[in-house]
Design an enzyme around this catalytic site. Structure first.
Site, short mmCIF file in Angstrom:
data_model
loop_
_atom_site.label_atom_id
_atom_site.label_comp_id
_atom_site.label_asym_id
_atom_site.label_seq_id
_atom_site.Cartn_x
_atom_site.Cartn_y
_atom_site.Cartn_z
N CYS A 100 0.83 -1.20 0.00
CA CYS A 100 0.00 0.00 0.00
C CYS A 100 0.88 1.26 0.00
O CYS A 100 0.58 2.23 -0.67
CB CYS A 100 -0.88 -0.05 1.24
SG CYS A 100 -1.96 1.33 1.33
N CYS A 200 -4.46 -2.26 6.01
CA CYS A 200 -4.24 -0.88 5.63
C CYS A 200 -5.49 -0.34 4.91
O CYS A 200 -5.86 -0.85 3.86
CB CYS A 200 -3.04 -0.89 4.69
SG CYS A 200 -2.57 0.65 4.04
#
EC number: 2.8.1.13
Length: 395
Positions: A100, A200
């Site tokens: 991410c 995330c």
């Protein structure tokens, strides 16, 4: 006055980071990334991104900085979620947080920020950026955060020199208690907010529920392998080269059903990872069962009793050239060379003494002590003192 666009996540860390930047005289703009809005997979009834974006907006208002939301959910699905499904399906254990940062925060988000005229992008990560001069050129360093308990350099282990050049980490010199203290003094809505957990941007999810959206349940057997199995005998093998020894030490154990006894059933080997204890649903053993390996082709989970089971431990791992990344390309190892480092195979793991060996096909990491649950698909990262210099996906 340089312009900094900060990823305001609605948490305390990015809130205080924004405040520090403003104090340092930057023109600060807060941007909230909306990366996920499928609430069907979160555990709680909360709608995490909505709460977070409201908190981010309140913080921006309090600090007197412009604020806007940017929807990156399409890129997030494509680059992170689809990748995760794909990796689990192959029987690997991905790390979406590392990805991410590489793919979303410091790529898609960074490009948007630079288009908005930003000189830098900032985040609330607990890490620091340094610079060294090499042959008249400025080289950027990714340094561990001062707070050893919160150091997040591992999550940024895939960043490049170009990405580091444009990044700022304002809270890297602070500890978490100091960050909370600053937020409390400023009376920020995020001062006492709990740290986000889970994936995330997605929030708290039950991983099997999440994976079941695309990976269908498939019943298979759980096999228990005894720690006395002959496969764990460290027979005295004579190796003709160091590379031959490393191939042996980093090999994947090939278990078959005949190596143990069937002790239960599961709903899909692709939902499990090496070292996992929860979710097996098998009782009646002297010590708890841990996953020592999975075979997604045959849909079998191999387990062993107790966390000291030899099936959980290995002293070496391999990283393919294609998955190898140097944050410091100037320190890159050439074939045939080795390097003493400190390394970790997961976030929050203490750094362990290790040696890197560069071979034609990739890189081996040999640890001084055996490591628990080295899982394919996870990232290994290595350090020289407090500087993270490289990383790679475990093959």
């Amino acid at each position: 006055m340089k312009r900094v666009i900060i990823g305001l996540s609605g948490g305390v860390d990015s809130s205080v980071a924004a405040y520090i930047l403003k104090e340092q005289g930057y023109e600060v703009i807060g941007l909230f990334m909306k990366n996920w809005h499928d609430d069907s997979v979160t555990i709680s009834d909360e709608c995490p991104w909505l709460d977070d974006s409201n908190d981010a907006m309140l913080v921006a208002d309090k600090l007197g900085i412009p604020f806007q939301t940017v929807d990156l959910s399409e890129q997030y699905k494509e680059r992170i979620v689809d990748y995760m499904f794909n990796e689990y399906e192959k029987g690997r254990t991905p790390n979406p947080d590392v990805l991410c940062n590489r793919e979303i925060k410091f790529d898609v988000f960074m490009k948007i920020a630079l288009e908005l005229g930003a000189d830098y992008v900032a985040t609330g990560h607990y890490c620091r950026k340094g610079t060294v001069n090499k042959n008249g050129e400025e080289v950027y360093q990714l340094l561990a955060g001062v707070d050893g308990n919160k150091d997040q350099s591992y999550f940024l282990c895939q960043l490049s020199q170009d990405q580091l050049a444009k990044s700022l980490f304002p809270i890297g010199e602070l500890t978490k208690p100091e960050v909370r203290e600053i937020a409390a003094k400023l009376d920020l809505v995020t001062a006492d907010k709990k740290d986000s957990q889970g994936l995330c941007f997605i929030g708290k999810v039950k991983l099997p529920d999440f994976l079941q959206q695309q990976l269908k349940p498939k019943e298979g057997v759980i096999v228990e392998v005894s720690k006395n199995n002959s496969k764990f005998n460290k027979e005295d093998i004579q190796f003709n080269s160091k590379e031959e020894e490393l191939v042996y030490l980093s090999r994947k154990m090939n278990f078959t059903e005949e190596d143990g006894k069937v002790v239960g059933k599961h709903q899909g080997a692709h939902y499990f990872t090496k070292g996992q204890r929860k979710g097996l649903g098998v009782g009646g053993t002297v010590e708890p069962l841990f996953v020592i390996d999975t075979n997604v082709d045959d849909n079998i989970i191999y387990t062993g009793q107790g966390k000291a089971h030899p099936g959980i431990y290995k002293t070496a791992l391999f990283i393919d050239n294609e998955e190898l990344h140097w944050v410091r390309p100037d320190l890159k190892l050439e074939n045939g060379n080795s390097m003493q480092v400190m390394a970790r195979i997961r976030y929050r793991q203490t750094l362990e003494k290790a040696t890197l060996y560069k071979v034609e096909s990739g890189l081996y990491i040999e640890f001084e002590n055996p490591q628990s649950a080295i899982a394919e698909g996870q990232f290994a990262a290595w350090y020289l003192e407090d500087e993270l210099v490289g990383s790679g996906v475990i093959s």
